[in-house]
Design an enzyme around this catalytic site. Structure first.
Site, PDB file in Angstrom:
ATOM      1  N   LYS A   1       0.841  -1.192   0.000  1.00  0.00           N
ATOM      2  CA  LYS A   1       0.000   0.000   0.000  1.00  0.00           C
ATOM      3  C   LYS A   1       0.879   1.247   0.000  1.00  0.00           C
ATOM      4  O   LYS A   1       1.907   1.290   0.679  1.00  0.00           O
ATOM      5  CB  LYS A   1      -0.888  -0.051   1.251  1.00  0.00           C
ATOM      6  CG  LYS A   1      -1.931   1.028   1.398  1.00  0.00           C
ATOM      7  CD  LYS A   1      -2.748   0.737   2.647  1.00  0.00           C
ATOM      8  CE  LYS A   1      -3.823   1.762   2.912  1.00  0.00           C
ATOM      9  NZ  LYS A   1      -4.604   1.422   4.136  1.00  0.00           N
TER      10      LYS A   1
ATOM     11  N   SER B   1      -9.230   1.126   3.504  1.00  0.00           N
ATOM     12  CA  SER B   1      -8.524   1.945   2.531  1.00  0.00           C
ATOM     13  C   SER B   1      -7.490   1.148   1.752  1.00  0.00           C
ATOM     14  O   SER B   1      -6.897   1.639   0.808  1.00  0.00           O
ATOM     15  CB  SER B   1      -7.831   3.102   3.259  1.00  0.00           C
ATOM     16  OG  SER B   1      -6.872   2.607   4.188  1.00  0.00           O
TER      17      SER B   1
ATOM     18  N   SER C   1      -9.313  -1.517   7.559  1.00  0.00           N
ATOM     19  CA  SER C   1      -8.799  -1.460   6.200  1.00  0.00           C
ATOM     20  C   SER C   1      -7.852  -2.561   5.757  1.00  0.00           C
ATOM     21  O   SER C   1      -7.390  -2.543   4.623  1.00  0.00           O
ATOM     22  CB  SER C   1      -8.143  -0.097   5.956  1.00  0.00           C
ATOM     23  OG  SER C   1      -9.089   0.926   6.080  1.00  0.00           O
TER      24      SER C   1
END
Length: 521
Positions: free
Chosen positions: A110, A187, A211
Site C-alpha cells: 500500500k 482503505s 482497512s
C-alpha cells in the site's frame, strides 16, 4: 559462421541457465494465478522458476489487467528496480541458496509504506513526488527476507475511508476483481484487488478501523490485524496512532503467516513493540502443522449480525460457516454478548490525532519533504475534494490529542471494552469470538447510501486485540464474504490455527474470472 556463433551463444546461455538453476523465462509453464510461497519455492528448488521469471510474469499481469482489460485500477507505481533485484537474488540463489524465507517473492505494498527509492504519496497529490529517506521497518524486514517490492497500490487517500479506494494520485476508483462495478472496500482496497487478481504473491495493507480486514473480506483474502505492539508502524504514514496497524493480505492463511513471521517483532523506532519481546514466538508456522478445530471454543457474537440488519445471502453464509466449524470439531457458544457494546463504541467525542501524527511523519522525511505540515498540504489544495472538511477539522483540533478534554474518558471507554471482552472470554473459556466482517455484499461504486454492514471497527481497533479475516464463501454465488476471529492479546497463533483448519476444511477461496494466465510470447 555468424549463424553458428549465434547458435553457440544460445547454447551457452541455456547451459548457464541450467547451471544457475534458473529457467528460461519464456519457456517455463509455472502458473502465477493463485501461486503460493510454498509452490514457488518448491519450483525454484526444481529449477522451474526464478525470481526474474516471477517479476516478469507479474509485471505482464499488471500491464494486462490493471489499467487494461478488466481494469481494476489498483496500482499507483511499479518499482523500477524490481527486475534488477530479481536478477541479483537469482545470482545469490545460484551461489548459496535462498537469502531468507521470502526469497524472490514479489510483494505489492500500500502506498502509505515508505519504500526507499520510490515515492510514498499516501494517495495524496501533494506527496506524489515525496521520496522517503529509508524503508519502513516492515519493508526492511521484507527485503532482508528476500522479498521483492514489485509495486505500490492505490488506497483511500490519507487511508481515510473504509468504503472505497480513491485518491488524487490515481484517477478513478480501484475496482473489485470479482465484479468491477463494485467497491474494493478501503482503505487498502488497492492491495486487496491486486492480490485477489494475482498481480503479485502477497501484499501489505494498513488497518486503522477496518482497512486490512474489510478489503480482504470483499476479495476472498486472508487479512490479519495484529495485537497492538506486535508489529511496527515505523515508516507507515499515520492516520491515528492509537489504532494504526500494518500487516499482510494474502490468498491463503499460510502465506499470511509466512509474511507475518517476517514483519512482526520488536522495533526500537516504535516503542509499543517492546511488548512483542516477551510475547512473540520464534515462528507462527508450527500453529499450522496439524491444525485442528477439535475442542476450540468459539463464541458467536450474534449482536454484530442480527438477521434483521443483514443481507440474507451473507447471513446464510455466516450460518453455514458456523455449521462447518461445528462439524469440524469446534465448540460454538451462542450465548455470548458484550454488554453496552454500542455505547462503549460510540460514547465520547471523536478525538482527531491526524495533525500531530502527520506532522511528525512529515518531519521524519527531513529536507526532502516538500510540505512541512498538514496545514501546508491543506493550503496546497492538492488532495481529493472529498477530504477537505476532514482535513480542515483535523487541523482545527487540539495540537496534542492527550490534551483534549475527552481524552481520558475515551481511554477509559477503551479499557472498559477490553475488560468486558476479556471477562466474557475468560468466563466461557473461549479461544476466539466470531462475527462476519460485513453483513452486506460489496456496494456498487458510488453508492454511499446503501447498507454497508461493516463490523470491523467495533472490537479490534479500540481494544488493540488481534483479528483475522477469513473467506467464508460468496453471497449470491459471486460476491466474496468473510468472517473475523477476534482473540486475546498476542493470541495470533491460536487465530492462525483455527483459520487454517477452517480453510483446509472448506476451501472457499477461488480466483476471480477474467484474470487468466498469460501465455509466454
Amino acid at each position: 559462421m555468424f549463424v553458428k556463433k549465434i547458435a553457440r551463444a544460445l547454447l551457452l546461455a541455456s547451459l548457464v541457465a541450467v547451471a544457475c538453476n534458473t529457467p528460461n523465462t519464456t519457456e517455463s509453464n509455472f502458473p502465477l494465478v493463485e501461486a503460493t510461497i510454498a509452490d514457488i519455492h518448491a519450483a525454484m528448488e526444481k529449477g522451474e522458476v526464478s525470481a526474474e521469471y516471477l517479476v516478469e510474469g507479474y509485471l505482464r499481469r499488471i500491464e494486462a489487467y490493471d489499467k487494461q482489460g478488466p481494469s481494476i485500477n489498483s496500482i499507483i507505481i511499479v518499482n523500477p528496480e524490481a527486475m534488477e533485484t530479481a536478477r541479483y537474488l537469482d545470482s545469490v540463489y545460484a551461489a548459496s541458496g535462498k537469502v531468507g524465507p521470502l526469497h524472490g517473492i514479489p510483494v505489492i505494498v500500500k502506498d502509505n509504506y515508505d519504500v526507499k527509492g520510490m515515492p510514498t504519496s499516501n494517495g495524496t497529490l501533494a506527496l506524489k513526488s515525496s521520496y522517503p529517506p529509508d524503508d519502513a521497518f516492515q519493508i526492511k524486514r521484507l527485503r532482508e527476507a528476500g522479498a521483492i517490492i514489485l509495486a505500490k497500490s492505490n488506497l483511500a487517500e490519507f487511508a481515510s475511508s473504509g468504503s472505497f479506494s480513491v485518491s488524487s494520485v490515481l484517477p478513478g476508483y480501484s475496482r473489485n476483481p470479482y465484479d468491477t462495478r463494485r467497491t474494493t472496500a478501503g482503505s487498502s482496497g488497492g492491495t486487496g484487488a491486486s492480490i485477489a487478481a494475482s498481480l503479485a504473491v502477497v501484499g501489505l495493507g494498513t488497518d486503522t478501523g477496518s482497512s486490512i480486514r474489510g478489503p480482504s473480506s470483499h476479495q476472498a483474502l486472508v487479512g490479519i490485524r495484529s495485537t497492538m505492539g506486535l508489529t511496527s508502524r515505523d515508516g507507515i504514514v499515520p492516520l491515528a496512532l492509537t489504532n494504526d496497524i500494518g500487516g499482510p493480505m494474502a490468498r491463503t492463511v499460510e502465506d499470511a503467516v509466512r509474511v507475518f513471521d517476517v514483519i512482526a517483532g520488536y522495533d526500537e523506532a516504535d516503542t509499543v513493540t517492546r511488548a512483542s519481546v516477551a510475547s512473540k514466538p520464534d515462528s507462527y508456522l508450527p500453529f499450522l502443522e496439524g491444525s485442528t478445530l477439535n475442542g476450540k471454543r468459539v463464541g458467536v457474537l450474534h449482536q454484530l449480525f442480527p438477521l434483521a440488519d443483514s443481507d440474507t445471502s451473507v447471513y446464510s453464509l455466516m450460518t453455514a460457516a458456523l455449521e462447518d466449524l461445528r462439524e469440524g470439531g469446534a465448540i460454538l457458544l451462542d450465548s455470548v454478548r458484550i454488554e453496552d457494546l454500542d455505547s462503549l463504541n460510540e460514547s465520547g467525542t471523536r478525538i482527531r490525532q491526524l495533525k500531530r501524527d502527520y506532522n511528525a511523519y512529515l518531519a521524519s522525511l527531513g529536507d526532502s519533504a516538500a510540505y512541512k505540515s498538514l496545514q501546508e498540504i491543506i493550503d496546497s489544495e492538492k488532495y481529493h475534494p472529498y477530504l477537505e472538511k476532514r482535513l480542515i477539522d483535523a487541523q482545527s483540533d487540539v495540537d496534542v490529542p492527550e490534551a483534549h478534554p475527552d481524552w481520558q474518558k475515551n481511554m477509559a471507554l477503551r479499557q472498559e471494552l477490553r475488560n468486558r471482552i476479556l471477562g466474557v472470554m475468560d468466563s466461557l473459556e473461549l479461544d476466539a469470538l466470531i462475527y462476519p466482517s460485513f453483513t452486506y455484499p460489496p456496494r456498487l461504486i458510488g453508492d454511499l447510501n446503501g447498507p454497508r454492514g461493516d463490523t470491523s471497527g467495533k472490537l479490534s481497533p479500540p481494544t488493540g486485540f488481534p483479528a483475522i479475516a477469513v473467506p467464508m464463501g460468496y453471497s449470491y454465488g459471486r460476491y466474496p464474504a468473510g468472517f473475523q476471529l477476534l482473540g486475546r492479546p498476542f493470541s495470533e497463533g491460536v487465530l492462525f490455527e483455527i483459520s487454517h483448519a477452517y480453510e483446509q476444511l472448506t476451501g472457499h477461496r477461488r480466483a476471480p474470472e477474467g484474470f487468466d494466465e498469460i501465455g509466454s510470447e
